[in-house]
Scaffold this motif. Sequence first.
Motif, PDB file in Angstrom:
ATOM      1  N   GLY A   1      -1.565   3.738 -10.971  1.00  0.00           N
ATOM      2  CA  GLY A   1      -3.109   3.259 -10.600  1.00  0.00           C
ATOM      3  C   GLY A   1      -3.914   4.556 -10.481  1.00  0.00           C
ATOM      4  O   GLY A   1      -4.959   4.590 -11.336  1.00  0.00           O
ATOM      5  N   GLY A   2      -3.323   5.673 -10.335  1.00  0.00           N
ATOM      6  CA  GLY A   2      -4.296   7.090 -10.232  1.00  0.00           C
ATOM      7  C   GLY A   2      -5.392   6.852  -9.566  1.00  0.00           C
ATOM      8  O   GLY A   2      -5.646   6.133  -8.624  1.00  0.00           O
ATOM      9  N   LYS A   3      -6.321   7.735 -10.336  1.00  0.00           N
ATOM     10  CA  LYS A   3      -7.614   7.778  -9.657  1.00  0.00           C
ATOM     11  C   LYS A   3      -8.508   6.408 -10.201  1.00  0.00           C
ATOM     12  O   LYS A   3      -9.554   6.116  -9.615  1.00  0.00           O
ATOM     13  CB  LYS A   3      -8.470   8.909 -10.366  1.00  0.00           C
ATOM     14  CG  LYS A   3      -7.924  10.218  -9.893  1.00  0.00           C
ATOM     15  CD  LYS A   3      -8.755  11.525 -10.366  1.00  0.00           C
ATOM     16  CE  LYS A   3      -8.231  12.797 -10.406  1.00  0.00           C
ATOM     17  NZ  LYS A   3      -7.179  12.854 -11.571  1.00  0.00           N
TER      18      LYS A   3
ATOM     19  N   ASP B   1       0.614  -1.432   0.012  1.00  0.00           N
ATOM     20  CA  ASP B   1      -0.041  -0.056   0.021  1.00  0.00           C
ATOM     21  C   ASP B   1       0.797   1.293  -0.002  1.00  0.00           C
ATOM     22  O   ASP B   1       0.369   2.306  -0.461  1.00  0.00           O
ATOM     23  CB  ASP B   1      -0.899   0.125   1.259  1.00  0.00           C
ATOM     24  CG  ASP B   1      -2.138  -0.960   0.785  1.00  0.00           C
ATOM     25  OD1 ASP B   1      -2.460  -1.136  -0.066  1.00  0.00           O
ATOM     26  OD2 ASP B   1      -2.771  -1.429   2.202  1.00  0.00           O
ATOM     27  N   ARG B   2       2.222   1.137   0.319  1.00  0.00           N
ATOM     28  CA  ARG B   2       2.927   2.435   0.496  1.00  0.00           C
ATOM     29  C   ARG B   2       3.519   2.629  -0.668  1.00  0.00           C
ATOM     30  O   ARG B   2       4.463   3.647  -0.911  1.00  0.00           O
ATOM     31  CB  ARG B   2       4.039   2.169   1.585  1.00  0.00           C
ATOM     32  CG  ARG B   2       3.238   2.338   3.063  1.00  0.00           C
ATOM     33  CD  ARG B   2       4.212   2.491   4.040  1.00  0.00           C
ATOM     34  NE  ARG B   2       5.028   1.381   4.283  1.00  0.00           N
ATOM     35  CZ  ARG B   2       4.491   0.461   5.209  1.00  0.00           C
ATOM     36  NH1 ARG B   2       3.483   0.666   5.918  1.00  0.00           N
ATOM     37  NH2 ARG B   2       5.020  -0.674   5.603  1.00  0.00           N
TER      38      ARG B   2
ATOM     39  N   TYR C   1      -0.580  -4.231  -8.827  1.00  0.00           N
ATOM     40  CA  TYR C   1      -0.550  -3.928  -7.374  1.00  0.00           C
ATOM     41  C   TYR C   1       0.561  -4.929  -6.748  1.00  0.00           C
ATOM     42  O   TYR C   1       1.398  -4.845  -6.011  1.00  0.00           O
ATOM     43  CB  TYR C   1      -1.721  -4.143  -6.628  1.00  0.00           C
ATOM     44  CG  TYR C   1      -1.841  -4.146  -5.170  1.00  0.00           C
ATOM     45  CD1 TYR C   1      -1.860  -2.872  -4.541  1.00  0.00           C
ATOM     46  CD2 TYR C   1      -1.807  -5.286  -4.263  1.00  0.00           C
ATOM     47  CE1 TYR C   1      -1.906  -2.631  -3.389  1.00  0.00           C
ATOM     48  CE2 TYR C   1      -1.992  -5.087  -3.097  1.00  0.00           C
ATOM     49  CZ  TYR C   1      -1.809  -3.640  -2.349  1.00  0.00           C
ATOM     50  OH  TYR C   1      -1.910  -3.468  -1.021  1.00  0.00           O
TER      51      TYR C   1
ATOM     52  N   ARG D   1      -7.859   3.464  -9.750  1.00  0.00           N
ATOM     53  CA  ARG D   1      -7.176   2.198  -9.040  1.00  0.00           C
ATOM     54  C   ARG D   1      -7.916   0.814  -8.791  1.00  0.00           C
ATOM     55  O   ARG D   1      -7.480   0.073  -8.907  1.00  0.00           O
ATOM     56  CB  ARG D   1      -6.903   2.630  -7.444  1.00  0.00           C
ATOM     57  CG  ARG D   1      -5.597   2.079  -6.909  1.00  0.00           C
ATOM     58  CD  ARG D   1      -5.414   2.524  -5.555  1.00  0.00           C
ATOM     59  NE  ARG D   1      -4.615   3.974  -5.666  1.00  0.00           N
ATOM     60  CZ  ARG D   1      -4.499   4.612  -4.462  1.00  0.00           C
ATOM     61  NH1 ARG D   1      -4.389   4.030  -3.305  1.00  0.00           N
ATOM     62  NH2 ARG D   1      -4.162   5.769  -4.550  1.00  0.00           N
TER      63      ARG D   1
ATOM     64  N   THR E   1       4.734   3.817  -3.879  1.00  0.00           N
ATOM     65  CA  THR E   1       4.523   5.259  -4.838  1.00  0.00           C
ATOM     66  C   THR E   1       3.830   4.918  -6.259  1.00  0.00           C
ATOM     67  O   THR E   1       3.174   5.609  -6.660  1.00  0.00           O
ATOM     68  CB  THR E   1       5.304   6.607  -4.443  1.00  0.00           C
ATOM     69  OG1 THR E   1       6.722   5.917  -4.844  1.00  0.00           O
ATOM     70  CG2 THR E   1       5.403   7.058  -3.169  1.00  0.00           C
ATOM     71  N   GLN E   2       4.905   4.075  -6.814  1.00  0.00           N
ATOM     72  CA  GLN E   2       4.684   3.798  -8.176  1.00  0.00           C
ATOM     73  C   GLN E   2       3.241   3.147  -8.366  1.00  0.00           C
ATOM     74  O   GLN E   2       2.558   3.682  -9.484  1.00  0.00           O
ATOM     75  CB  GLN E   2       5.637   2.714  -8.791  1.00  0.00           C
ATOM     76  CG  GLN E   2       5.622   2.490 -10.250  1.00  0.00           C
ATOM     77  CD  GLN E   2       6.570   1.883 -10.997  1.00  0.00           C
ATOM     78  OE1 GLN E   2       7.728   2.169 -10.930  1.00  0.00           O
ATOM     79  NE2 GLN E   2       6.325   0.475 -11.285  1.00  0.00           N
ATOM     80  N   PHE E   3       2.860   2.181  -7.426  1.00  0.00           N
ATOM     81  CA  PHE E   3       1.359   1.925  -7.761  1.00  0.00           C
ATOM     82  C   PHE E   3       0.423   3.188  -7.666  1.00  0.00           C
ATOM     83  O   PHE E   3      -0.580   3.196  -8.615  1.00  0.00           O
ATOM     84  CB  PHE E   3       1.155   0.979  -6.918  1.00  0.00           C
ATOM     85  CG  PHE E   3      -0.451   0.359  -6.769  1.00  0.00           C
ATOM     86  CD1 PHE E   3      -0.695  -0.509  -8.053  1.00  0.00           C
ATOM     87  CD2 PHE E   3      -1.586   0.875  -5.972  1.00  0.00           C
ATOM     88  CE1 PHE E   3      -1.868  -0.936  -8.185  1.00  0.00           C
ATOM     89  CE2 PHE E   3      -2.597   0.340  -6.185  1.00  0.00           C
ATOM     90  CZ  PHE E   3      -3.182  -0.352  -7.238  1.00  0.00           C
ATOM     91  N   LYS E   4       0.537   3.930  -6.844  1.00  0.00           N
ATOM     92  CA  LYS E   4      -0.216   5.044  -6.661  1.00  0.00           C
ATOM     93  C   LYS E   4      -0.119   5.975  -7.778  1.00  0.00           C
ATOM     94  O   LYS E   4      -1.001   6.486  -8.194  1.00  0.00           O
ATOM     95  CB  LYS E   4       0.107   5.966  -5.350  1.00  0.00           C
ATOM     96  CG  LYS E   4      -0.357   5.166  -3.936  1.00  0.00           C
ATOM     97  CD  LYS E   4       0.207   6.104  -2.820  1.00  0.00           C
ATOM     98  CE  LYS E   4       0.316   5.185  -1.577  1.00  0.00           C
ATOM     99  NZ  LYS E   4       1.018   5.861  -0.491  1.00  0.00           N
ATOM    100  N   ASP E   5       1.151   6.067  -8.523  1.00  0.00           N
ATOM    101  CA  ASP E   5       1.271   7.049  -9.607  1.00  0.00           C
ATOM    102  C   ASP E   5       0.345   6.241 -10.657  1.00  0.00           C
ATOM    103  O   ASP E   5      -0.255   6.870 -11.546  1.00  0.00           O
ATOM    104  CB  ASP E   5       2.672   7.159  -9.997  1.00  0.00           C
ATOM    105  CG  ASP E   5       3.334   8.193  -8.966  1.00  0.00           C
ATOM    106  OD1 ASP E   5       2.619   8.876  -8.200  1.00  0.00           O
ATOM    107  OD2 ASP E   5       4.557   8.016  -9.024  1.00  0.00           O
TER     108      ASP E   5
END
Length: 340
Positions: free
Chosen positions: A118-120, A109-110, A130, A122, A112-116
Amino acid sequence: MNATHTPRIFSGIQPSGGLTLGNYLGALKRFAEYQDSGLETIYCLVDLHALTVWQDPAALIEQTREAAAAFMAAGVDPARSILFNQSQVPAHAELSWLLSCVARVGWMDRMTQFKDKGGKDRERVSLALYAYPALMAADILVYHATAVPVGEDQKQHLELTRDIAAKFNHDYGVDFFPITNPLIEGAATRVMSLRDGSKKMSKSDPSDASRINLTDDADTIAQKIRKARTDADPLPGSMEGLKDRPEARNLVNIYAALSGEGTDQVLARFEGQGFGAFKPALAEVAVAVLAPITSRMTELKSDPAEIDRILGDGAERAEAIARPIVERTKEIMGMIRSRG
Ligand code: AQP
């Protein structure tokens, strides 16, 4: 803890599109240099990682061959390094499952590449996007690699690999997996987009003008550099003066990395000059370095059967190292192996 492990270098690149100047300076150039370090070097086209976002099957085959040609054109010698594509060595996917039983959801969950990436959206991206860092840990640990040359953006994934290795060793009371060192070195560990100095240069950026591709010809390179976003101020005499000028700093870093000079040396020469003078000089250096690579890539790509043969040969050599490591991992974890 690494004392018991033979030093070995592993790294990979996704064949998810054409490779960029960022991939060259942050990874490929250094892959070739490490061949002279006396250590065993294993380099991989991570096609399973590329599949985490949609890839047209025919295009993926071409991209994988083109990336293999880029590795070799940049100096990776398949006789001195092991060069292969990930999907030909099943031990990567196998170890990935075993390690995803060790990794924690909170760690993933931490990332950042997945957050970038995956974006909105996700909820709708692939499950594999993931789980990507567990496969990356497996890529490295399946060779007991002790060092991994990467660009700055991969630092967090390398830290996760170390956490997974340490938890495995702790949970099973063994000293089996090495605690791998990231090798993040050089003047261009993070090459930025030519259109936005706050974003990294990336092969999947929708804007082709944001990057220099290893397949771009001299005119295209010169044009992209000419149009690169900058500011109106002249160049200062030291990097300190570029602290709040990300686009200018990026171009100076690229110049230094391509020419092999220090950034202060570059600035000493261009101090007081504007981008009207600096950009053509940068284009000249970029073309001088990249044109021979591009032309060697074209030659290599004209013989796809030979590229496939090289990748197959590399995969067999990789498998010979990886298979006993994955088998031993299963044994440690309590899997019965009774097949003949
Ligand atoms: N801009 C960059 N500057 C320095 N190093 C970079 N690398 C990538 N971009 C830069 C390094 O290249 C290696 C391979 O990366 P990858 O292709 O497996 O994945 P990535 O980091 O996600 O690269 P891209 O170009 O941004 O790919 P896409 O767009 O497909 O996600 C790594 O060592 C990386 O640090």
